[in-house]
Design an enzyme around this catalytic site. Structure first.
Site, PDB file in Angstrom:
ATOM      1  N   CYS A  91       0.734  -1.285   0.050  1.00 22.20           N
ATOM      2  CA  CYS A  91      -0.089   0.017  -0.024  1.00 22.20           C
ATOM      3  C   CYS A  91       0.877   1.313  -0.098  1.00 22.20           C
ATOM      4  O   CYS A  91       0.165   2.542  -0.346  1.00 22.20           O
ATOM      5  CB  CYS A  91      -0.870   0.002   1.238  1.00 22.20           C
ATOM      6  SG  CYS A  91      -2.137  -1.204   1.274  1.00 22.20           S
ATOM      7  N   HIS A 357      -8.910   3.921  -2.224  1.00 21.18           N
ATOM      8  CA  HIS A 357      -7.432   3.621  -2.260  1.00 21.18           C
ATOM      9  C   HIS A 357      -6.907   2.878  -3.481  1.00 21.18           C
ATOM     10  O   HIS A 357      -6.681   1.571  -3.112  1.00 21.18           O
ATOM     11  CB  HIS A 357      -7.114   2.703  -0.922  1.00 21.18           C
ATOM     12  CG  HIS A 357      -5.701   1.993  -0.512  1.00 21.18           C
ATOM     13  ND1 HIS A 357      -4.831   2.771  -1.023  1.00 21.18           N
ATOM     14  CD2 HIS A 357      -5.417   1.251   0.289  1.00 21.18           C
ATOM     15  CE1 HIS A 357      -3.543   2.059  -0.634  1.00 21.18           C
ATOM     16  NE2 HIS A 357      -4.124   1.257   0.121  1.00 21.18           N
ATOM     17  N   CYS A 387       0.032   2.678   6.479  1.00 24.00           N
ATOM     18  CA  CYS A 387       0.445   1.245   6.728  1.00 24.00           C
ATOM     19  C   CYS A 387       0.608   0.236   5.658  1.00 24.00           C
ATOM     20  O   CYS A 387       0.166   0.837   4.412  1.00 24.00           O
ATOM     21  CB  CYS A 387      -0.850   0.846   7.724  1.00 24.00           C
ATOM     22  SG  CYS A 387      -2.343   0.777   6.754  1.00 24.00           S
TER      23      CYS A 387
END
Length: 401
Positions: A91, A357, A387
């Site tokens: 991510c 996202h 994260c």
């Protein structure tokens, strides 16, 4: 070590990551190409001076495979001397790509470089790249592997966040994102995605649900209770035996949305900016990455923030605004709790719960958002962090010029 300056930042809108989403008909390559074209055109760049393009991409397979960064460089009609590389830090890939581009400038390897990312989640599904970590029992057992949603629910359980707490955070994210759009806070960076005929395919983040309320979210069932019952709760309880049970509080309404999107950030030295008559907008103060416990997985932002602050010689209170990817509501809530950060300084324009996202692009999008927000408010410093899968965190501190 030299300085790395941010001269421009652009992003596409985020399209719903499903076949009915507005960006589904746009290929991953086309989506990656459009921010590069915008960077060139907005800044009247002689692209022979752009040494490298670093793009994050979490599922580099199929049409997103084969080093999509280099192919996008060629497709965007950059000089053939401009190199391109795709990287994956789950991510945080988009932010890591920006950090790599900035590092190239700081070390003198590049005079000008672009960091960014691409993820077409409607066309290349999340997890398409596979990997040993979840599939190989030897490493899965060794690292207490459980899906990220289980980790998010474990954070909520361990640190005392109730279902109402995480839902309230999600409602606020939606409100902030809607206000940001209404006030045009993203207008400096958003580029409309065009179709093959040059028509506008999408010019706004289409995942948002500004009408979300505590009542509407209360009607949603927990998304990860079923996974927990399959055995993952027991795996996590082996790692955290102090937890008698996992309280499953996360669902689609308080977790990040699956979307398509791309972004690009232009970095350069002071001399290269002067050559192109470009005004620097921000400079890099510090960058850091860190590993964290992989079972719970999502606690890295707190630790990498502390690491980046130490590198910059700063304290938590020295940062004017924070941006932490809202993978799940409990993630920014934990960082605010552990570092005593006021919610008024965290994700001031909403986040991925509202807007989505696009895995490989999000970090670059957030960095650009913070450049815009510092300029809008006249504030000085911002910290961006995410994260990361397998237990990691990446962070970048920038200072407005």
């Amino acid at each position: 070590m030299g300085e790395a300056y941010i001269y421009d930042a652009v992003r596409t809108p985020r399209g719903k990551g499903k076949k009915s989403g507005s960006l589904h008909e746009i290929t991953a390559l086309d989506l990656a190409t459009q921010p590069l074209k915008a960077i060139r055109e907005r800044n009247d760049l002689d692209t022979s001076n752009v040494d490298d393009v670093v793009f994050g991409c979490v599922s580099p397979v199929g049409e997103q495979g084969a080093d999509i960064a280099r192919v996008a460089v060629l497709n965007a009609d950059y000089a053939q001397t401009t190199a391109g590389v795709q990287i994956d830090r789950f991510c945080a890939s988009g932010l890591e790509a920006c950090n790599m581009a900035a590092s190239k400038v700081m070390t003198g390897e590049a005079d000008m470089a672009i960091g960014g990312g691409i993820e077409s989640m409607s066309r290349v599904p999340m997890g398409a790249a596979g990997g040993a970590w979840p599939a190989d029992p030897q490493v899965a057992m060794k690292t207490y592997f459980a899906p990220q949603g289980i980790g998010a629910d474990t954070i909520a359980t361990k640190y005392g966040f109730s279902r109402d707490d995480v839902d309230a955070y999600a409602v606020e994210s939606q409100k902030r994102a809607a206000k940001a759009w209404d006030e045009g806070r993203f207008s400096k960076s958003i580029i409309a995605v065009k179709d093959q005929m040059g028509g506008t395919q999408l010019d706004h983040d289409e995942h948002m649900r500004p009408d979300a309320s505590m009542q509407s979210l209360a009607a949603l069932n927990p998304s990860f209770a079923g996974m927990g019952a399959m055995g993952f709760d027991e795996v996590i309880k082996q790692r955290y035996p102090e937890l008698e049970a996992i309280n499953h509080v996360h669902h689609a309404g308080n977790s990040s949305g699956i979307v398509d999107g791309a972004a690009a950030v232009l970095f350069g030295s002071k001399e290269m900016g002067e050559k192109h008559d470009l005004k620097p907008r921000a400079r890099i103060r510090a960058m850091a990455s860190i590993g964290s416990e992989p079972g719970i997985m999502l606690t890295g932002p707190t630790y990498v923030t502390q690491k980046a602050l130490k590198k910059a010689g700063m304290e938590v209170g020295d940062i004017d605004i924070y941006e932490l990817n809202e993978a799940f509501a409990s993630v920014p809530m934990l960082m605010m709790q552990l570092l005593d950060i006021d919610h008024d300084k965290m994700n001031v324009n909403g986040g991925a719960i509202a807007m989505g996202h696009p895995l490989g692009a999000t970090g670059a999008m957030l960095l650009g958002t913070m450049v815009d927000e510092l300029e809008r408010t006249g504030k000085e410093t911002a910290l961006v962090t995410l994260c990361v899968g397998a237990g990691m965190g990446t962070a970048t501190i920038i200072e407005r010029i």
